[in-house]
Scaffold this motif. Sequence first.
Motif, PDB file in Angstrom:
ATOM      1  N   ILE A   1       0.691  -0.977   0.102  1.00 23.30           N
ATOM      2  CA  ILE A   1       0.047   0.105   0.019  1.00 23.30           C
ATOM      3  C   ILE A   1       0.678   1.197  -0.143  1.00 23.30           C
ATOM      4  O   ILE A   1       1.454   1.588   1.047  1.00 23.30           O
ATOM      5  CB  ILE A   1      -1.075  -0.031   1.108  1.00 23.30           C
ATOM      6  CG1 ILE A   1      -2.053  -1.193   1.379  1.00 23.30           C
ATOM      7  CG2 ILE A   1      -1.627   1.299   1.201  1.00 23.30           C
ATOM      8  CD1 ILE A   1      -3.068  -1.082   0.440  1.00 23.30           C
ATOM      9  N   HIS A   2       1.364   1.843  -1.129  1.00 22.42           N
ATOM     10  CA  HIS A   2       2.165   2.902  -1.175  1.00 22.42           C
ATOM     11  C   HIS A   2       1.354   4.302  -1.098  1.00 22.42           C
ATOM     12  O   HIS A   2       1.697   5.135  -0.541  1.00 22.42           O
ATOM     13  CB  HIS A   2       2.944   3.178  -2.437  1.00 22.42           C
ATOM     14  CG  HIS A   2       2.070   2.716  -3.581  1.00 22.42           C
ATOM     15  ND1 HIS A   2       1.104   3.798  -4.142  1.00 22.42           N
ATOM     16  CD2 HIS A   2       2.046   1.898  -4.608  1.00 22.42           C
ATOM     17  CE1 HIS A   2       0.572   3.384  -5.383  1.00 22.42           C
ATOM     18  NE2 HIS A   2       1.155   2.258  -5.626  1.00 22.42           N
ATOM     19  N   THR A   3       0.036   4.058  -1.327  1.00 16.82           N
ATOM     20  CA  THR A   3      -0.612   5.293  -1.232  1.00 16.82           C
ATOM     21  C   THR A   3      -1.945   5.164   0.114  1.00 16.82           C
ATOM     22  O   THR A   3      -2.855   4.258  -0.113  1.00 16.82           O
ATOM     23  CB  THR A   3      -1.592   5.729  -2.214  1.00 16.82           C
ATOM     24  OG1 THR A   3      -0.765   5.514  -3.541  1.00 16.82           O
ATOM     25  CG2 THR A   3      -2.376   6.944  -2.367  1.00 16.82           C
TER      26      THR A   3
ATOM     27  N   PRO B   1      -5.593   8.614  -1.191  1.00 14.63           N
ATOM     28  CA  PRO B   1      -6.774   7.783  -1.084  1.00 14.63           C
ATOM     29  C   PRO B   1      -6.259   6.282  -0.849  1.00 14.63           C
ATOM     30  O   PRO B   1      -5.517   5.833  -1.664  1.00 14.63           O
ATOM     31  CB  PRO B   1      -7.498   8.030  -2.326  1.00 14.63           C
ATOM     32  CG  PRO B   1      -6.670   8.420  -3.233  1.00 14.63           C
ATOM     33  CD  PRO B   1      -5.549   9.087  -2.575  1.00 14.63           C
ATOM     34  N   LEU B   2      -7.199   5.435  -0.268  1.00 17.96           N
ATOM     35  CA  LEU B   2      -6.700   4.044   0.104  1.00 17.96           C
ATOM     36  C   LEU B   2      -7.425   3.302  -0.877  1.00 17.96           C
ATOM     37  O   LEU B   2      -8.572   3.420  -1.356  1.00 17.96           O
ATOM     38  CB  LEU B   2      -7.227   3.592   1.611  1.00 17.96           C
ATOM     39  CG  LEU B   2      -6.719   2.265   2.230  1.00 17.96           C
ATOM     40  CD1 LEU B   2      -5.307   2.452   2.137  1.00 17.96           C
ATOM     41  CD2 LEU B   2      -7.399   2.195   3.416  1.00 17.96           C
TER      42      LEU B   2
ATOM     43  N   GLU C   1      -5.070   2.156  11.101  1.00 14.88           N
ATOM     44  CA  GLU C   1      -6.508   2.689  11.327  1.00 14.88           C
ATOM     45  C   GLU C   1      -7.318   2.914  10.155  1.00 14.88           C
ATOM     46  O   GLU C   1      -8.373   2.757  10.179  1.00 14.88           O
ATOM     47  CB  GLU C   1      -6.156   4.071  12.138  1.00 14.88           C
ATOM     48  CG  GLU C   1      -5.834   3.811  13.633  1.00 14.88           C
ATOM     49  CD  GLU C   1      -6.259   5.179  14.232  1.00 14.88           C
ATOM     50  OE1 GLU C   1      -6.048   5.142  15.770  1.00 14.88           O
ATOM     51  OE2 GLU C   1      -6.395   6.289  13.789  1.00 14.88           O
ATOM     52  N   SER C   2      -6.570   3.445   9.080  1.00  8.20           N
ATOM     53  CA  SER C   2      -7.445   3.556   7.747  1.00  8.20           C
ATOM     54  C   SER C   2      -7.846   2.273   7.536  1.00  8.20           C
ATOM     55  O   SER C   2      -8.979   2.108   6.943  1.00  8.20           O
ATOM     56  CB  SER C   2      -6.343   4.156   6.694  1.00  8.20           C
ATOM     57  OG  SER C   2      -6.052   5.406   7.047  1.00  8.20           O
ATOM     58  N   VAL C   3      -7.308   1.190   7.543  1.00  7.93           N
ATOM     59  CA  VAL C   3      -7.506  -0.087   6.973  1.00  7.93           C
ATOM     60  C   VAL C   3      -8.641  -0.472   7.919  1.00  7.93           C
ATOM     61  O   VAL C   3      -9.765  -1.038   7.551  1.00  7.93           O
ATOM     62  CB  VAL C   3      -6.332  -1.067   7.103  1.00  7.93           C
ATOM     63  CG1 VAL C   3      -6.908  -2.521   6.787  1.00  7.93           C
ATOM     64  CG2 VAL C   3      -5.383  -0.622   5.941  1.00  7.93           C
ATOM     65  N   ALA C   4      -8.698  -0.395   9.201  1.00  4.62           N
ATOM     66  CA  ALA C   4      -9.569  -0.671  10.243  1.00  4.62           C
ATOM     67  C   ALA C   4     -10.913  -0.223  10.043  1.00  4.62           C
ATOM     68  O   ALA C   4     -12.124  -0.664  10.038  1.00  4.62           O
ATOM     69  CB  ALA C   4      -9.051  -0.282  11.719  1.00  4.62           C
ATOM     70  N   ARG C   5     -10.981   1.136   9.541  1.00  4.89           N
ATOM     71  CA  ARG C   5     -12.118   1.848   9.148  1.00  4.89           C
ATOM     72  C   ARG C   5     -12.772   1.138   7.949  1.00  4.89           C
ATOM     73  O   ARG C   5     -14.082   0.884   8.190  1.00  4.89           O
ATOM     74  CB  ARG C   5     -11.790   3.156   8.926  1.00  4.89           C
ATOM     75  CG  ARG C   5     -13.055   4.079   8.513  1.00  4.89           C
ATOM     76  CD  ARG C   5     -12.722   5.586   8.088  1.00  4.89           C
ATOM     77  NE  ARG C   5     -13.917   6.071   7.620  1.00  4.89           N
ATOM     78  CZ  ARG C   5     -14.447   6.089   6.369  1.00  4.89           C
ATOM     79  NH1 ARG C   5     -13.827   5.540   5.363  1.00  4.89           N
ATOM     80  NH2 ARG C   5     -15.786   6.663   5.941  1.00  4.89           N
ATOM     81  N   VAL C   6     -12.177   0.939   6.976  1.00  7.79           N
ATOM     82  CA  VAL C   6     -12.571   0.236   5.778  1.00  7.79           C
ATOM     83  C   VAL C   6     -13.481  -1.095   6.179  1.00  7.79           C
ATOM     84  O   VAL C   6     -14.239  -1.420   5.667  1.00  7.79           O
ATOM     85  CB  VAL C   6     -11.377   0.118   4.791  1.00  7.79           C
ATOM     86  CG1 VAL C   6     -12.053  -1.058   3.544  1.00  7.79           C
ATOM     87  CG2 VAL C   6     -10.893   1.413   4.373  1.00  7.79           C
ATOM     88  N   LEU C   7     -12.545  -1.677   6.984  1.00 12.31           N
ATOM     89  CA  LEU C   7     -13.182  -3.175   7.112  1.00 12.31           C
ATOM     90  C   LEU C   7     -14.295  -3.074   8.283  1.00 12.31           C
ATOM     91  O   LEU C   7     -15.253  -3.605   7.990  1.00 12.31           O
ATOM     92  CB  LEU C   7     -11.943  -3.841   7.994  1.00 12.31           C
ATOM     93  CG  LEU C   7     -10.672  -4.291   7.337  1.00 12.31           C
ATOM     94  CD1 LEU C   7      -9.710  -4.899   8.304  1.00 12.31           C
ATOM     95  CD2 LEU C   7     -11.080  -5.093   6.012  1.00 12.31           C
TER      96      LEU C   7
END
Lengths: 317, 281
Positions: A228-230, A233-234, A263-269
Motif C-alpha cells: 500500500i504505497h498510497t 486515497p486508500l 487505522e485507515s484499514v480498520a475503518r474500511v473493514l
Amino acid sequence: MKTYTYTEKKDTRSGFGAGLAELGRTNPNVVALCADLVGSLKMEKFIEENPERFFQIGIAEANMMGIAAGLTIGGKIPFTGTFANFSTGRVYDQIRQSIAYSDKNVKICASHAGLTLGEDGATHQILEDIGLMKMLPGMTVINTCDYNQTKAATIAIADYHGPVYLRFGRPVVPIFTPEDQKFEIGKAVMLTEGTDVTIVATGHLVWEALEASKVLFEKGISAEVINIHTIKPLDEEAILKSVAKTGCIVTAEEHNYLGGLGESVARVLALNNPTPQEFVATNDTFGESGIPSQLMDKYGLNSAAIVEKSLSVIKRK
Amino acid sequence: MPNTKHLEDLTIQVRRDILRMVHKVNSGHPGGSLGCTEFLVSLYNEIMVRKEGFDMDGIGEDLFFLSNGHISPVFYSVISRAGYFPVEELNTFRLLNSRLQGHPTTHEGLPGVRIASGSLGQGMSVALGAAQAKKLNRDNHLVYTLHGDGELQEGQNWEAIMYAAGKKVDNIICTIDLNGQQIDGATDEVLPMGSIKAKFEAFGWVVIDIEEGNNIEAILKGMAKAKSNTGKGKPVCVLLKTMMGNGVDFMMHTHAWHGKAPNDEQLAKGLAQNPETLGDY
C-alpha cells in the motif's frame, strides 16, 4: 509462492533525488525548495542542472511552505524537501491554511521518516506524520517502499494536480520493485497472492512483509502481501477483495498505530466487512537514538513481528 | 496627481458596505477594515495593474495578498466593486453556503482571492513565492501585500522578512497597517515591538512611511514612491499609519471595534456619517 530477490540496496531518498532530477529535465514548471538539507534530500543533481528553479530557503520551514504555496500562483509545481518531522508537525498550520485549504499544487517531500532516521533520536524521528497529513482534507499521502518506487512516485505526483505528502527514508533497503514500473496513485500493488492471511504494508515494512511471507510459507501458511504505497486515497477494493479470501489481516508500517495505515484499514473493514486485524506499528511512543535496524527490532517493526502478528490473527478467525 | 473624487466616493460606499455586512451577521471585524479602506480602494482602483476577469496564476498583472484576513469586509467590498464578483453577493457575508467566508479563502472559488488567510503571519511567505514565480515567468509586474502590525508578532514574518532581503526579492511591496491596536489592546501594551521601521531597515528593506494612511492623496504619493523603489535589489516595505474605525466617529480612537459589530442604532449612526455615494448593494 512468488518470491522476491534483490541485487542492490539503496535509500529511498536517493530515489526521490533521481526522480526530481528527471523532472527537472522533462517538466519546466517543476521547482524545488529546501530548508538547508540539500545533501540529505539528494537534491544536488536537480540544483546543478536547474539552478534558477531551486530555492534555498534556509532553516525556516514555515516560510518554505508559504513560498511553495505562492510559487503555485504563476503555474509552478513546487517540491519542498526536508525531514518528515520538519515537513509536517513543525509546519502543520502553514500546510493546513496556505496549502491544503487553499488547494495549492505543492508536493511536500519528506525524508528521514520514522525510526530509521536512527542516531539523531526522537527529536528528529517522527511517527505521527501519516496521521497528521491524512487528516487534512484533499491531501494525498504516499509512503514508498524502495528506490525504484520512490523515483516513480516522485515523477508521477508532478502530473497529479493537488497537494501531496510523499514520505520516504534514510537507510539503504533492498530494491525489489521494477525499474520501469508505472506508479498509480491510490492503487495498491499485489506482491504475493495467498489464502490464509492478508499482510498490507507500507514503506520500509513492505520488504519485511515479503520476508515474513517466506517464513510463514515454510510454516505452511499462505500469506497475501499487498504494497500500500498510497495511504490516502486508500485502495479499499484491493483490501476488501483480499480479506474476503483470507479472512484476516495484518497491517505493517513505520508509524504510530494511532493515525497510521492500520487505522485507515480498520475503518474500511469496520464499514464493509469486520475482520480480525493486528497492527505492526509503534505503540504510542516516541523513538530514541540507535542504529536503524536495532530500533526496528526494539520497537517490533520487522519481519519477525509480522510473522508473530500473522500467527495470532489467524487464530482469531 | 489624479482626480481622487471617485476614490473618495468609493471609500464612503465601501464604509457603508463594511458596516452593513458586519451588522447583518452580528460578527466580523469593522475596526481594521475601516482603517484600511482608503488604502485598498486606492490600491485596486489606481495603483495596481489589473487584467479583466480573474485567473489564479495572474500572469501579466499585479497581485495582491491580504495577510490579515480578518479585515475581510473591506477586502470583499473593494474587490466586488472592482468587478471580481457581483456586489449583491456581499449580502451573503459569513452566512452558510457563502463564498464570502469569515476569513477569505480560495476554497469556495471566490474570484479575486488567491490564498486563504486568517491564521496570521503567513501572507508574506506566500507573496514571496508568487513574486519569485513572476521572476521565473519573466513577468514584470508587482506583488502587493497587506499585514496588520500586531500580526508581526508571528515569527514566520521574520523568516520571510529575512529571506526577501537575502534573496533580493525586489518586485514586492509589503504594507504594514500601523494602527497600533490588536485584540487585547494597544500593541505597545500587549507586546511592545519597538521600532518596526528600524527592524525592517536592519533586515535590509527599503522603508517608505505614509504618515496619513487614511488620506488618499498621501497614499497615492507614498505608493508611487514605493513603486519607484522596486527593481533595485531590495524588497520594499510601506508603513501605513492608519486610524482603526476611520470614518465612523464612535469607532475611532479605540480598539473596541476590532471584532465587534454595531447594533441597529449604531449602524444608523455610522451610515448617517457616510451618506450613500455609488449605491448600496
